[in-house]
Every structure is written in structure tokens, then in C-alpha cells.
Motif scaffolding. Structure first.
Motif, short mmCIF file in Angstrom:
data_model
loop_
_atom_site.label_atom_id
_atom_site.label_comp_id
_atom_site.label_asym_id
_atom_site.label_seq_id
_atom_site.Cartn_x
_atom_site.Cartn_y
_atom_site.Cartn_z
N VAL A 6 -44.85 25.05 -5.15
CA VAL A 6 -44.61 24.26 -4.45
C VAL A 6 -44.81 22.96 -5.05
O VAL A 6 -43.91 21.77 -4.98
CB VAL A 6 -45.52 24.03 -3.09
CG1 VAL A 6 -45.30 22.78 -2.24
CG2 VAL A 6 -45.16 25.26 -2.12
N ALA A 7 -45.84 22.80 -5.79
CA ALA A 7 -45.97 21.50 -6.61
C ALA A 7 -45.10 21.46 -7.81
O ALA A 7 -44.74 20.37 -8.14
CB ALA A 7 -47.75 21.76 -7.00
N GLY A 8 -44.81 22.39 -8.39
CA GLY A 8 -43.70 22.19 -9.54
C GLY A 8 -42.40 21.86 -9.00
O GLY A 8 -41.68 21.00 -9.66
N TYR A 9 -41.75 22.59 -7.89
CA TYR A 9 -40.88 22.00 -7.48
C TYR A 9 -40.82 20.68 -6.80
O TYR A 9 -39.57 19.83 -7.09
CB TYR A 9 -40.25 22.89 -6.23
CG TYR A 9 -39.57 24.30 -6.63
CD1 TYR A 9 -38.80 24.56 -7.51
CD2 TYR A 9 -40.20 25.49 -6.29
CE1 TYR A 9 -38.17 25.61 -8.08
CE2 TYR A 9 -39.67 26.57 -6.53
CZ TYR A 9 -38.67 26.94 -7.65
OH TYR A 9 -38.11 27.95 -7.84
N ALA A 10 -41.97 20.18 -6.16
CA ALA A 10 -42.12 18.65 -5.67
C ALA A 10 -42.14 17.90 -7.01
O ALA A 10 -41.55 16.74 -6.85
CB ALA A 10 -43.28 18.61 -4.89
N ALA A 11 -42.74 18.21 -8.04
CA ALA A 11 -42.72 17.50 -9.28
C ALA A 11 -41.07 17.38 -9.57
O ALA A 11 -40.89 16.35 -10.33
CB ALA A 11 -43.63 18.10 -10.20
N ALA A 12 -40.59 18.45 -9.68
CA ALA A 12 -38.98 18.41 -10.07
C ALA A 12 -38.27 17.19 -9.47
O ALA A 12 -37.35 16.74 -9.88
CB ALA A 12 -38.45 19.83 -10.30
N TRP A 137 -46.40 12.08 -9.09
CA TRP A 137 -46.13 13.03 -10.03
C TRP A 137 -46.90 13.73 -10.82
O TRP A 137 -46.91 15.21 -11.07
CB TRP A 137 -44.95 12.28 -10.65
CG TRP A 137 -43.82 13.02 -11.40
CD1 TRP A 137 -43.31 14.31 -11.28
CD2 TRP A 137 -42.86 12.44 -12.44
NE1 TRP A 137 -42.48 14.57 -11.99
CE2 TRP A 137 -41.92 13.27 -12.87
CE3 TRP A 137 -42.81 11.20 -12.90
CZ2 TRP A 137 -40.95 13.36 -13.60
CZ3 TRP A 137 -41.78 10.96 -13.89
CH2 TRP A 137 -40.94 12.07 -14.29
N GLY A 138 -47.81 13.10 -11.62
CA GLY A 138 -48.58 13.57 -12.52
C GLY A 138 -49.95 14.60 -11.69
O GLY A 138 -49.99 15.79 -12.37
N VAL A 139 -50.27 14.17 -10.60
CA VAL A 139 -51.04 15.41 -9.88
C VAL A 139 -50.39 16.54 -9.45
O VAL A 139 -50.99 17.63 -9.57
CB VAL A 139 -51.53 14.49 -8.67
CG1 VAL A 139 -52.02 15.41 -7.57
CG2 VAL A 139 -52.53 13.53 -8.99
N LEU A 140 -49.03 16.40 -9.31
CA LEU A 140 -48.17 17.33 -8.90
C LEU A 140 -48.00 18.58 -10.07
O LEU A 140 -48.18 19.75 -10.14
CB LEU A 140 -46.91 17.28 -8.30
CG LEU A 140 -46.89 16.61 -6.83
CD1 LEU A 140 -45.47 15.97 -6.61
CD2 LEU A 140 -47.42 17.67 -5.89
N PHE A 141 -47.63 18.04 -11.10
CA PHE A 141 -47.90 18.63 -12.39
C PHE A 141 -49.02 19.25 -12.55
O PHE A 141 -49.24 20.65 -13.19
CB PHE A 141 -47.58 17.61 -13.59
CG PHE A 141 -46.09 17.80 -14.16
CD1 PHE A 141 -45.52 18.88 -14.83
CD2 PHE A 141 -45.21 16.71 -14.09
CE1 PHE A 141 -44.31 18.69 -15.32
CE2 PHE A 141 -43.82 16.54 -14.22
CZ PHE A 141 -43.28 17.59 -15.22
#
Length: 159
Positions: A6-12, A137-141
Motif C-alpha cells: 500500500v505504501a509503495g503504490y501510494a508513493a508511486a 512521499w518520503g514517509v511512504l517510501f
């Protein structure tokens, strides 16, 4: 779907949206441009080759980071080099966004004197939207990287 995915796709997605905005401004778009302020607003407002070049460069960097987040989510973080790259991107985005949000908030609250005249509207937008966007964005990464590092065996790591 797990936290890392979820975090990876959200960051994308966040990176792709930010890249689209850079392309829009670089191509001469003016909506929300007054909220950016400073040299970026002035350059985009003038248009021309320089604005397009800067817009394309910014969009390319944001799309590259977005692609890293997408690949991270798709591979489940099983590649050591990808985890390292994602961690580095997350760190840079958190520091960049975090410092700009913190300093901007200090200026807006009067706790820090900027020393020169500021565009309060643009600074408010930076604190509440543009720089905060980098921080989120950084937190999601970081979340994706940590979640995948804990969960997955990493190819290329030593045991």
C-alpha cells in the motif's frame, strides 16, 4: 494488501501526480502557479525553453522515484539494491520536506524572522501542500522499505 505494498503504490501515485504537475507548469500551465512563488513561478510564468527544460527535469526525477516505488511494491522488496535505493529516496524526501515544512512553519508563526520580505501566500502553500507533499512521499517510501525489509528475504544479502 500489506502495508509495504500500500505504501509503495501510494508513493508511486503521489510521485506521478507531482510529476504531472511539474510537466503542466513547465509546459506553460498557470493554475496554482501563484502558490509556488519565487523563481519557479517566475520561470514558469515567462515560459520558453528554460521553463520546459526545468519542468521536464523535475518531472523526470519525480517519475524515476515513482517508478522505484512501483517496482518496490511489485517485487515485494526482494531486491537488495532496490531497498537501498528506496531507503535513500525516502530519507532525502523526508529531510527535504521536513526541513522546509518546519522552517516555513516557524516563519509563518513569527518564531523565526526570514530577514527579507516573503510571499506569505506561497509560503503557506509550501508548508501546507507542496513541501508537505515531499514529506508524506518520503514517509511512504520509508514505510514501504521498512515493511518489505522486515518481511522479505532479500536477494543479494548476506546471511
Amino acid at each position: 494488501m500489506r502495508l509495504g505494498s500500500v505504501a509503495g503504490y501510494a508513493a508511486a501515485v503521489i510521485g506521478a501526480l507531482y510529476a504531472a504537475l511539474s510537466l503542466y507548469w513547465g509546459a506553460g500551465g498557470t493554475y496554482w502557479l501563484d502558490t509556488v512563488g519565487g523563481a519557479v513561478r517566475d520561470l514558469a510564468g515567462r515560459g520558453g525553453t528554460s521553463a520546459v527544460t526545468v519542468g521536464l527535469g523535475a518531472a523526470a526525477l519525480k517519475l524515476a522515484a515513482s517508478a522505484v516505488a512501483f517496482v518496490l511494491a511489485r517485487t515485494g522488496g526482494r531486491l537488495r539494491w532496490l531497498l537501498i535505493l528506496a531507503a535513500l529516496i525516502g530519507f532525502v524526501l523526508i529531510v527535504y520536506g521536513g526541513v522546509l515544512v518546519a522552517v516555513g512553519a516557524l516563519v509563518l508563526t513569527g518564531a523565526m524572522d526570514p530577514g527579507t520580505a516573503i510571499d506569505r501566500t506561497a509560503l503557506t502553500w509550501h508548508v501546507a501542500v507542496w513541501d508537505l507533499w515531499f514529506l508524506v512521499w518520503g514517509v511512504l517510501f520509508a514505510l514501504a522499505t521498512i515493511a518489505f525489509r522486515r518481511r522479505s528475504p532479500v536477494v543479494g544479502s548476506r546471511v
